[in-house]
Design a protein around this motif. Sequence first.
Motif, PDB file in Angstrom:
ATOM      1  N   UNK A   1      -7.736  -5.489  -0.295  1.00  0.00           N
ATOM      2  CA  UNK A   1      -7.593  -4.785  -1.565  1.00  0.00           C
ATOM      3  C   UNK A   1      -6.097  -4.645  -1.841  1.00  0.00           C
ATOM      4  N   UNK A   2      -5.706  -4.883  -3.084  1.00  0.00           N
ATOM      5  CA  UNK A   2      -4.290  -4.919  -3.446  1.00  0.00           C
ATOM      6  C   UNK A   2      -4.008  -3.956  -4.585  1.00  0.00           C
ATOM      7  N   UNK A   3      -2.900  -3.249  -4.487  1.00  0.00           N
ATOM      8  CA  UNK A   3      -2.400  -2.433  -5.595  1.00  0.00           C
ATOM      9  C   UNK A   3      -0.913  -2.717  -5.743  1.00  0.00           C
ATOM     10  N   UNK A   4      -0.284  -2.031  -6.648  1.00  0.00           N
ATOM     11  CA  UNK A   4       1.148  -2.221  -6.876  1.00  0.00           C
ATOM     12  C   UNK A   4       1.970  -1.828  -5.653  1.00  0.00           C
ATOM     13  N   UNK A   5       1.532  -0.794  -4.926  1.00  0.00           N
ATOM     14  CA  UNK A   5       2.311  -0.242  -3.825  1.00  0.00           C
ATOM     15  C   UNK A   5       1.843  -0.650  -2.433  1.00  0.00           C
TER      16      UNK A   5
ATOM     17  N   UNK B   1      11.797  -5.717   3.378  1.00  0.00           N
ATOM     18  CA  UNK B   1      11.786  -5.854   1.919  1.00  0.00           C
ATOM     19  C   UNK B   1      11.593  -4.500   1.239  1.00  0.00           C
ATOM     20  N   UNK B   2      10.906  -3.599   1.924  1.00  0.00           N
ATOM     21  CA  UNK B   2      10.673  -2.265   1.359  1.00  0.00           C
ATOM     22  C   UNK B   2      11.988  -1.500   1.292  1.00  0.00           C
ATOM     23  N   UNK B   3      12.720  -1.490   2.391  1.00  0.00           N
ATOM     24  CA  UNK B   3      14.042  -0.854   2.419  1.00  0.00           C
ATOM     25  C   UNK B   3      14.811  -1.413   3.601  1.00  0.00           C
ATOM     26  N   UNK B   4      16.099  -1.599   3.438  1.00  0.00           N
ATOM     27  CA  UNK B   4      16.865  -2.225   4.515  1.00  0.00           C
ATOM     28  C   UNK B   4      17.187  -1.260   5.651  1.00  0.00           C
TER      29      UNK B   4
ATOM     30  N   UNK C   1       7.612  -1.804  -4.086  1.00  0.00           N
ATOM     31  CA  UNK C   1       7.487  -0.854  -5.195  1.00  0.00           C
ATOM     32  C   UNK C   1       7.072   0.541  -4.751  1.00  0.00           C
ATOM     33  N   UNK C   2       6.805   0.715  -3.460  1.00  0.00           N
ATOM     34  CA  UNK C   2       6.378   2.018  -2.969  1.00  0.00           C
ATOM     35  C   UNK C   2       7.474   3.072  -3.193  1.00  0.00           C
ATOM     36  N   UNK C   3       8.737   2.634  -3.233  1.00  0.00           N
ATOM     37  CA  UNK C   3       9.824   3.593  -3.467  1.00  0.00           C
ATOM     38  C   UNK C   3       9.838   4.125  -4.891  1.00  0.00           C
ATOM     39  N   UNK C   4       9.258   3.391  -5.830  1.00  0.00           N
ATOM     40  CA  UNK C   4       9.219   3.844  -7.220  1.00  0.00           C
ATOM     41  C   UNK C   4       8.009   4.708  -7.524  1.00  0.00           C
ATOM     42  N   UNK C   5       7.108   4.853  -6.574  1.00  0.00           N
ATOM     43  CA  UNK C   5       5.887   5.620  -6.809  1.00  0.00           C
ATOM     44  C   UNK C   5       6.057   7.063  -6.342  1.00  0.00           C
TER      45      UNK C   5
END
Length: 133
Positions: A25-29, A57-60, A101-105
Amino acid sequence: MADFPKTKRLRCKREFQQTFDGRKAVSRDFVVYCQPRADSDNGDRHPSRVGIIVSKRVHRHANKRNFIKRKIREACREVVLPEVEQQTTAGADLIVIARASVWNSDLTEFDRALNRLTRKALGSREQTGAKRA
């Protein structure tokens, strides 16, 4: 903070590979893979287990990635795993992959988003898309 014991974690490469063969299952985050566990011979119930992947890729910075992992782990412990235990007879293995994109949520919505994706992954294959090759 409650403990997340080894019995509730995916730990080796083989366990991750078997779970990647399950439903997706896939979502934006997030991306969630779910593989129901086989019933044991003696009727004992296997606990549901979770593997968490947060790449560079999520955060360095490692401390930021670890923060995301802690939030996911907390959501799994409090909401997701109890839901999986109710929906399955033998438990399930889950892999949660955080996307950039988890950082923008909204971080307070982790439990709701993961719960929704897990229910979707436990559902029928037609709703969740194709199996990973």
